[in-house]
Design a protein around this motif. Sequence first.
Motif, PDB file in Angstrom:
ATOM      1  N   HIS A  31       1.230  -1.250  -0.083  1.00  0.00           N
ATOM      2  CA  HIS A  31      -0.281   0.129   0.120  1.00  0.00           C
ATOM      3  C   HIS A  31       0.681   1.293   0.076  1.00  0.00           C
ATOM      4  CE1 HIS A  31      -3.132  -2.703   1.778  1.00  0.00           C
ATOM      5  NE2 HIS A  31      -3.310  -2.683   0.932  1.00  0.00           N
ATOM      6  N   LEU A  32       2.131   1.304   0.668  1.00  0.00           N
ATOM      7  CA  LEU A  32       3.061   2.023   0.575  1.00  0.00           C
ATOM      8  C   LEU A  32       3.791   2.391  -0.714  1.00  0.00           C
ATOM      9  CD1 LEU A  32       4.953   4.690   2.146  1.00  0.00           C
ATOM     10  CD2 LEU A  32       6.060   2.496   2.752  1.00  0.00           C
ATOM     11  N   PHE A  33       4.413   1.374  -0.961  1.00  0.00           N
ATOM     12  CA  PHE A  33       4.872   1.887  -2.513  1.00  0.00           C
ATOM     13  C   PHE A  33       3.895   2.262  -3.518  1.00  0.00           C
ATOM     14  CE2 PHE A  33       7.581  -1.148   0.019  1.00  0.00           C
ATOM     15  CZ  PHE A  33       8.388  -0.705   0.410  1.00  0.00           C
ATOM     16  N   ALA A  34       2.888   1.244  -3.237  1.00  0.00           N
ATOM     17  CA  ALA A  34       1.690   1.657  -4.792  1.00  0.00           C
ATOM     18  C   ALA A  34       1.019   3.788  -4.629  1.00  0.00           C
ATOM     19  CB  ALA A  34       0.513   1.208  -4.481  1.00  0.00           C
ATOM     20  N   MET A  79      15.131   8.459  -3.113  1.00  0.00           N
ATOM     21  CA  MET A  79      15.970   8.881  -2.054  1.00  0.00           C
ATOM     22  C   MET A  79      17.489   7.898  -1.494  1.00  0.00           C
ATOM     23  SD  MET A  79      12.234   6.999  -0.193  1.00  0.00           S
ATOM     24  CE  MET A  79      10.554   7.507  -1.163  1.00  0.00           C
ATOM     25  N   HIS A  80      18.462   8.740  -1.033  1.00  0.00           N
ATOM     26  CA  HIS A  80      19.396   8.102  -0.557  1.00  0.00           C
ATOM     27  C   HIS A  80      19.895   7.788   0.647  1.00  0.00           C
ATOM     28  CE1 HIS A  80      20.338   9.546  -4.570  1.00  0.00           C
ATOM     29  NE2 HIS A  80      19.788  10.487  -4.630  1.00  0.00           N
ATOM     30  N   ARG A  81      18.812   7.744   1.722  1.00  0.00           N
ATOM     31  CA  ARG A  81      19.510   7.393   3.139  1.00  0.00           C
ATOM     32  C   ARG A  81      18.030   6.786   3.736  1.00  0.00           C
ATOM     33  NH1 ARG A  81      21.232  12.617   2.399  1.00  0.00           N
ATOM     34  NH2 ARG A  81      19.854  13.392   3.036  1.00  0.00           N
ATOM     35  N   VAL A  82      18.229   6.341   4.776  1.00  0.00           N
ATOM     36  CA  VAL A  82      16.999   5.448   5.430  1.00  0.00           C
ATOM     37  C   VAL A  82      16.386   6.666   5.812  1.00  0.00           C
ATOM     38  CG1 VAL A  82      16.798   3.942   7.453  1.00  0.00           C
ATOM     39  CG2 VAL A  82      18.357   3.069   5.792  1.00  0.00           C
ATOM     40  N   ARG A  83      16.880   7.700   7.131  1.00  0.00           N
ATOM     41  CA  ARG A  83      16.125   8.138   7.104  1.00  0.00           C
ATOM     42  C   ARG A  83      14.990   9.079   6.618  1.00  0.00           C
ATOM     43  NH1 ARG A  83      17.269  14.255   8.697  1.00  0.00           N
ATOM     44  NH2 ARG A  83      16.349  14.505  10.245  1.00  0.00           N
ATOM     45  N   GLU A  84      15.805   9.685   5.704  1.00  0.00           N
ATOM     46  CA  GLU A  84      14.828  10.027   3.708  1.00  0.00           C
ATOM     47  C   GLU A  84      13.971   9.119   4.018  1.00  0.00           C
ATOM     48  OE1 GLU A  84      15.194  11.641  -0.360  1.00  0.00           O
ATOM     49  OE2 GLU A  84      17.003  10.882   0.887  1.00  0.00           O
ATOM     50  N   ILE A  89       7.478   7.928   4.984  1.00  0.00           N
ATOM     51  CA  ILE A  89       6.303   6.890   5.702  1.00  0.00           C
ATOM     52  C   ILE A  89       5.658   7.644   6.528  1.00  0.00           C
ATOM     53  CG2 ILE A  89       6.497   5.184   7.369  1.00  0.00           C
ATOM     54  CD1 ILE A  89       8.544   3.857   5.836  1.00  0.00           C
ATOM     55  N   ASP A  90       6.624   8.856   7.264  1.00  0.00           N
ATOM     56  CA  ASP A  90       6.233   9.220   8.732  1.00  0.00           C
ATOM     57  C   ASP A  90       4.398  10.345   7.561  1.00  0.00           C
ATOM     58  OD1 ASP A  90       6.858   7.818  10.570  1.00  0.00           O
ATOM     59  OD2 ASP A  90       8.516   9.681  10.800  1.00  0.00           O
ATOM     60  N   LEU A 132       7.031   1.690   9.751  1.00  0.00           N
ATOM     61  CA  LEU A 132       5.483   2.007   8.957  1.00  0.00           C
ATOM     62  C   LEU A 132       5.095   0.645   9.447  1.00  0.00           C
ATOM     63  CD1 LEU A 132       3.911   2.776   7.205  1.00  0.00           C
ATOM     64  CD2 LEU A 132       3.828   0.110   5.235  1.00  0.00           C
ATOM     65  N   ALA A 133       5.166   0.304  10.494  1.00  0.00           N
ATOM     66  CA  ALA A 133       4.031  -0.474  11.269  1.00  0.00           C
ATOM     67  C   ALA A 133       4.355   0.254  12.224  1.00  0.00           C
ATOM     68  CB  ALA A 133       4.973  -1.809  11.937  1.00  0.00           C
ATOM     69  N   ARG A 134       5.139   0.825  13.246  1.00  0.00           N
ATOM     70  CA  ARG A 134       5.372   1.167  14.568  1.00  0.00           C
ATOM     71  C   ARG A 134       4.681   2.564  13.848  1.00  0.00           C
ATOM     72  NH1 ARG A 134      11.215  -0.079  15.200  1.00  0.00           N
ATOM     73  NH2 ARG A 134      11.597   2.071  13.016  1.00  0.00           N
ATOM     74  N   ALA A 135       4.009   3.553  12.841  1.00  0.00           N
ATOM     75  CA  ALA A 135       3.909   5.178  13.019  1.00  0.00           C
ATOM     76  C   ALA A 135       2.223   5.063  12.768  1.00  0.00           C
ATOM     77  CB  ALA A 135       4.542   5.368  11.497  1.00  0.00           C
ATOM     78  N   ILE A 136       1.785   3.368  12.060  1.00  0.00           N
ATOM     79  CA  ILE A 136       0.274   2.945  11.783  1.00  0.00           C
ATOM     80  C   ILE A 136       0.056   2.184  13.689  1.00  0.00           C
ATOM     81  CG2 ILE A 136      -1.196   1.148  11.107  1.00  0.00           C
ATOM     82  CD1 ILE A 136       0.652   1.122   8.521  1.00  0.00           C
ATOM     83  N   LEU A 137       0.827   1.615  13.879  1.00  0.00           N
ATOM     84  CA  LEU A 137       0.314   1.633  16.036  1.00  0.00           C
ATOM     85  C   LEU A 137       0.001   2.518  16.726  1.00  0.00           C
ATOM     86  CD1 LEU A 137       2.673  -2.138  16.500  1.00  0.00           C
ATOM     87  CD2 LEU A 137       0.136  -1.742  16.092  1.00  0.00           C
ATOM     88  N   ALA A 138       1.046   3.421  16.503  1.00  0.00           N
ATOM     89  CA  ALA A 138       1.160   4.539  17.155  1.00  0.00           C
ATOM     90  C   ALA A 138      -0.381   4.977  17.062  1.00  0.00           C
ATOM     91  CB  ALA A 138       2.037   6.010  16.468  1.00  0.00           C
ATOM     92  N   PHE A 139      -0.961   4.917  16.186  1.00  0.00           N
ATOM     93  CA  PHE A 139      -2.518   5.206  15.863  1.00  0.00           C
ATOM     94  C   PHE A 139      -3.409   5.215  17.210  1.00  0.00           C
ATOM     95  CE2 PHE A 139      -2.633   5.917  10.684  1.00  0.00           C
ATOM     96  CZ  PHE A 139      -2.356   6.492  11.434  1.00  0.00           C
ATOM     97  N   VAL A 140      -3.180   3.896  17.859  1.00  0.00           N
ATOM     98  CA  VAL A 140      -3.790   3.016  18.908  1.00  0.00           C
ATOM     99  C   VAL A 140      -3.199   2.811  19.896  1.00  0.00           C
ATOM    100  CG1 VAL A 140      -5.276   2.146  17.589  1.00  0.00           C
ATOM    101  CG2 VAL A 140      -3.301   0.977  17.910  1.00  0.00           C
ATOM    102  N   ALA A 141      -1.909   3.723  20.523  1.00  0.00           N
ATOM    103  CA  ALA A 141      -1.089   3.797  20.938  1.00  0.00           C
ATOM    104  C   ALA A 141      -0.516   2.734  21.581  1.00  0.00           C
ATOM    105  CB  ALA A 141      -1.955   4.388  23.023  1.00  0.00           C
TER     106      ALA A 141
END
Length: 239
Positions: A31-34, A79-84, A89-90, A132-141
């Motif tokens: 879903h992200l890459f699409a 994109m050239h760095r993981v941080r980027e 993603i965020d 990606l998983a961390r950011a989505i899980l943040a929606f539900v604390a």
Amino acid sequence: MTEPYPKPRDDAPLVVFDFDYTLYDGDSGSHLFASLIKGNPLRMLAALLATPILGPLVAMLPTRRTGISGYVWIATFGMHRVREFNIVIDRYVLRHEAELRARLLPQALEVFAAHRAQGDRVVVATGAPPELARAILAFVAHQDVPVIGSEVGPRLGAVAATRHCHNEEKMRMLRERGYGDIDIAYSDSTADLPLLLAARAPVVVNPKRAKVDFFRRVLPGGTRILNWGCVDRGGERAA
């Protein structure tokens, strides 16, 4: 300020959850890459031009990862760095909050929260990018839960997986982080068979209907095969 969940003891039961089709209805990475491809006309054009080659690769199991990697390269070119990549993603997660929230499976989250409430050590191990998983899980604390996912790095002007959290490699990544003695594991996928077999109590959730009999054959008798709300998947549905 009181923490919502008790801090797990070092000897508390270890519970490992897959993410896609287990806590989340779908393949979150796809879903992200699409979305990244569709949101950029040049990437969209490149994907269309490459599909006669990449499409058949994705369709065949032995070459599927190669085909997917091609689309990932198109989605992340520049994109050239993981941080980027993590910043992208965020932004994606915030922009699609309503859609992503709707894909989190309420019954799965109830089980997830119940394990945390009783003091179990809960870990998410996913083939998706961990941010990606961390950011989505943040929606539900649940953003404080450890997440182990596929590692990425720069490659040929884009970002690509350098280590896939998949199959036996997922088990190696768990053991490297001290999560080798697994009490309960939840997953939908035959690719997670090493994880399910390593657990004292494996639980299959939302499997493909065609794979239900396979799981019954290869996993211990009495293994629960459940459906947590994926309407097009198999498993026993809750009353």
